[in-house]
Design an enzyme around this catalytic site. Structure first.
Site, mmCIF file in Angstrom:
data_model
loop_
_atom_site.group_PDB
_atom_site.id
_atom_site.type_symbol
_atom_site.label_atom_id
_atom_site.label_comp_id
_atom_site.label_asym_id
_atom_site.label_seq_id
_atom_site.Cartn_x
_atom_site.Cartn_y
_atom_site.Cartn_z
ATOM 1 N N ARG A 81 0.839 -1.224 0.000
ATOM 2 C CA ARG A 81 0.000 0.000 0.000
ATOM 3 C C ARG A 81 0.865 1.262 0.000
ATOM 4 N NH1 ARG A 81 -2.522 -3.734 -0.579
ATOM 5 N NH2 ARG A 81 -4.517 -4.367 0.319
ATOM 6 N N SER B 225 -10.670 -1.199 4.310
ATOM 7 C CA SER B 225 -9.814 -1.407 5.490
ATOM 8 C C SER B 225 -9.362 -0.068 6.039
ATOM 9 C CB SER B 225 -8.569 -2.204 5.105
ATOM 10 O OG SER B 225 -8.954 -3.413 4.535
ATOM 11 N N GLU C 66 -4.778 3.121 6.830
ATOM 12 C CA GLU C 66 -4.629 3.010 5.377
ATOM 13 C C GLU C 66 -5.380 4.188 4.748
ATOM 14 O OE1 GLU C 66 -5.333 -0.919 3.758
ATOM 15 O OE2 GLU C 66 -6.022 -0.072 1.857
HETATM 16 C C1 LIG Z 1 -15.502 -1.371 0.194
HETATM 17 C C2 LIG Z 1 -14.067 -1.073 -0.097
HETATM 18 C C3 LIG Z 1 -13.194 -2.108 -0.382
HETATM 19 C C4 LIG Z 1 -11.846 -1.845 -0.656
HETATM 20 N N1 LIG Z 1 -11.021 -2.902 -0.944
HETATM 21 C C5 LIG Z 1 -9.723 -2.677 -1.221
HETATM 22 C C6 LIG Z 1 -8.847 -3.764 -1.529
HETATM 23 O O1 LIG Z 1 -9.247 -4.921 -1.581
HETATM 24 N N2 LIG Z 1 -7.547 -3.471 -1.775
HETATM 25 C C7 LIG Z 1 -7.070 -2.193 -1.750
HETATM 26 O O2 LIG Z 1 -5.872 -1.995 -2.004
HETATM 27 N N3 LIG Z 1 -7.884 -1.146 -1.481
HETATM 28 C C8 LIG Z 1 -9.181 -1.363 -1.198
HETATM 29 N N4 LIG Z 1 -10.010 -0.309 -0.900
HETATM 30 C C9 LIG Z 1 -9.464 1.055 -0.829
HETATM 31 C C10 LIG Z 1 -9.665 1.897 -2.115
HETATM 32 O O3 LIG Z 1 -10.593 1.295 -2.960
HETATM 33 C C11 LIG Z 1 -8.339 2.081 -2.869
HETATM 34 O O4 LIG Z 1 -7.397 2.718 -2.044
HETATM 35 C C12 LIG Z 1 -8.540 2.896 -4.160
HETATM 36 O O5 LIG Z 1 -7.377 2.816 -4.955
HETATM 37 C C13 LIG Z 1 -8.874 4.354 -3.907
HETATM 38 O O6 LIG Z 1 -9.274 4.916 -5.149
HETATM 39 P P1 LIG Z 1 -10.042 6.296 -5.245
HETATM 40 O O7 LIG Z 1 -10.184 6.636 -6.689
HETATM 41 O O8 LIG Z 1 -11.288 6.245 -4.468
HETATM 42 O O9 LIG Z 1 -8.974 7.274 -4.582
HETATM 43 P P2 LIG Z 1 -9.096 8.389 -3.389
HETATM 44 O O10 LIG Z 1 -9.602 7.690 -2.184
HETATM 45 O O11 LIG Z 1 -9.926 9.493 -3.923
HETATM 46 O O12 LIG Z 1 -7.612 8.791 -3.266
HETATM 47 C C14 LIG Z 1 -6.639 7.897 -2.783
HETATM 48 C C15 LIG Z 1 -5.246 8.552 -2.847
HETATM 49 O O13 LIG Z 1 -4.850 8.712 -4.202
HETATM 50 C C16 LIG Z 1 -4.554 10.098 -4.482
HETATM 51 N N5 LIG Z 1 -4.962 10.317 -5.871
HETATM 52 C C17 LIG Z 1 -6.162 10.045 -6.423
HETATM 53 N N6 LIG Z 1 -6.134 10.266 -7.754
HETATM 54 C C18 LIG Z 1 -4.886 10.723 -8.041
HETATM 55 C C19 LIG Z 1 -4.223 11.126 -9.249
HETATM 56 N N7 LIG Z 1 -4.824 11.093 -10.449
HETATM 57 N N8 LIG Z 1 -2.935 11.552 -9.149
HETATM 58 C C20 LIG Z 1 -2.285 11.563 -7.959
HETATM 59 N N9 LIG Z 1 -2.860 11.192 -6.788
HETATM 60 C C21 LIG Z 1 -4.149 10.764 -6.839
HETATM 61 C C22 LIG Z 1 -5.327 10.875 -3.437
HETATM 62 O O14 LIG Z 1 -4.745 12.132 -3.183
HETATM 63 C C23 LIG Z 1 -5.208 9.943 -2.234
HETATM 64 O O15 LIG Z 1 -3.950 10.106 -1.619
HETATM 65 C C24 LIG Z 1 -11.372 -0.528 -0.637
HETATM 66 C C25 LIG Z 1 -12.253 0.534 -0.374
HETATM 67 C C26 LIG Z 1 -13.588 0.260 -0.104
HETATM 68 C C27 LIG Z 1 -14.528 1.396 0.155
#
Ligand SMILES: Cc1cc2nc3c(=O)[nH]c(=O)nc-3n(C[C@H](O)[C@H](O)[C@H](O)COP(=O)(O)OP(=O)(O)OC[C@H]3O[C@@H](n4cnc5c(N)ncnc54)[C@H](O)[C@@H]3O)c2cc1C
Length: 337
Positions: free
Chosen positions: A164, A236, A332
């Site tokens: 991560r 998580s 996380e």
């Molecule tokens: C129900 C559920 C299940 C999940 N299961 C998993 C799993 O199995 N494995 C796992 O690894 N994660 C999991 N996650 C966590 C999440 O899905 C991941 O971390 C995902 O990659 C976040 O994507 P997001 O677009 O929502 O990013 P955000 O939450 O909006 O941002 C995450 C980070 O990325 C940065 N960011 C976003 N876009 C950009 C960009 N274009 N350039 C630079 N920085 C950027 C943001 O500043 C922030 O630091 C889960 C979440 C939920 C709600």
């Protein structure tokens, strides 16, 4: 380009928090992004680039600029007998890419089915599930340095991937904005099926195929994870802590049932969910915040929780685990504000 003032982020965070941002800006191409980055007002404000907010905890309204990409598109930029190289816009939904890969018979991302969020964030987070991380298929990541405006193509090594973790998460580095990710997927069959419950479910099928792996992963996830549509959460809340062998052995003497997993660098990863459950938090509600009854690593907004209330529950979990096991849990989820 979309620019909104005093804009609600309710649709942009999966905790369903009613927070506002002073400004919201969404660009649709690299030129628009560069215009924003060069703007003097932008440079004076605090800013945060978000994806779909599935890993964010807004503590307060955001008194700055929230940036969001609308760069979409999937392009095949190289194809050989054995692999395909895809260039994907940062705003594409990650799970749409998994589904697209599977429908084309390309291997490598099927275990990462059903993870919420966008592709840019997936590369920031090094998303992982069932023994696979996105780093395993990332060839390069295209990003702009927010301070120097330079565009750089990071190869996998330069992304400095870990559990991560990536270069893009390190707050000592200049902030970077990812516009595209380039993934190399295999046309030759290979599967990662070491995870016990995945293996078990797949035994029910007559053959292992990409579609079956996706179905199995989705069915396992849906059994234990809350649906973000109905229950606000960010997956998580804490990372699984990694401890030394010495600390593990001493804990194991006291808690013989302590589960563990040895890491590549000969340390020991402990499931944070087990530690939280052992402290008695599983299923507990504190006001509008629940420690999810099927998976204690997840904090759930029962309806009207604030980010501050969620952070308080997280803090009491962190303190209890530290007191009982002398293990420090690291969120996380990214705290904002
Ligand atoms: C129900 C559920 C299940 C999940 N299961 C998993 C799993 O199995 N494995 C796992 O690894 N994660 C999991 N996650 C966590 C999440 O899905 C991941 O971390 C995902 O990659 C976040 O994507 P997001 O677009 O929502 O990013 P955000 O939450 O909006 O941002 C995450 C980070 O990325 C940065 N960011 C976003 N876009 C950009 C960009 N274009 N350039 C630079 N920085 C950027 C943001 O500043 C922030 O630091 C889960 C979440 C939920 C709600």
């Amino acid at each position: 380009m979309i620019i909104k003032e005093n804009y609600s982020l309710l649709e942009h965070n999966t905790f369903h928090l009613e927070v506002k941002t002073r400004w919201f800006m969404e660009y649709s191409n690299e030129e628009e992004l560069l215009n924003i980055l060069h703007d003097e007002y932008f440079q004076e404000c605090i800013s945060l680039h978000i994806g779909s907010g599935s890993n964010l905890l807004f503590i307060n309204d955001y008194n700055g600029i929230i940036l969001h990409s609308a760069i979409k598109g999937i392009e095949i930029i190289e194809e050989t007998d054995t692999s395909v190289l895809l260039r994907i816009g940062a705003a594409e939904k990650w799970d749409d890419i998994v589904s697209y890969a599977i429908s084309n018979g390309w291997y490598g991302v099927e275990n990462l089915s059903d993870i919420p969020g966008e592709c840019g964030a997936a590369a920031v987070q090094n998303i992982g599930a069932y023994g696979v991380e996105i780093k395993d298929v990332i060839e390069t990541v295209e990003a702009y340095n927010q301070l120097t405006f330079e565009k750089r193509t990071f190869n996998r090594e330069a992304c400095e991937y870990g559990y991560r973790y990536s270069f893009f998460k390190n707050e000592n580095n200049d902030p970077h904005i990812i516009t595209h990710i380039n993934l190399r997927l295999s046309k030759k069959p290979y599967f990662s099926l070491e995870y016990a419950n995945l293996k078990e479910i797949l035994n029910r099928y007559t053959e292992v195929r990409l579609e079956n792996v996706r179905d199995a992963v989705i069915s396992i996830r849906r059994q234990k994870l809350p649906d973000t549509e109905t229950l606000g959460n960010a997956g998580s809340f804490f990372m699984n802590p990694v401890i030394s062998v010495d600390q593990y052995e001493s804990l194991k003497r006291k808690y013989p049932e302590l589960p563990s997993h040895t890491t590549d660098d000969n340390r020991v990863k402990i499931p944070a969910a087990w530690l939280i459950e052992a402290c008695g938090f599983k299923g507990q509600s504190h006001g509008e915040v629940e420690v999810f009854n099927k998976q204690p690593l997840i904090l759930v907004n029962l309806g009207n929780a604030t980010g501050h209330e969620i952070a308080l529950v997280a803090e009491s979990i962190r303190t209890a685990v530290l007191d009982k096991f002398k293990i420090e849990l690291t969120p996380e989820v990214k705290y904002v504000g």
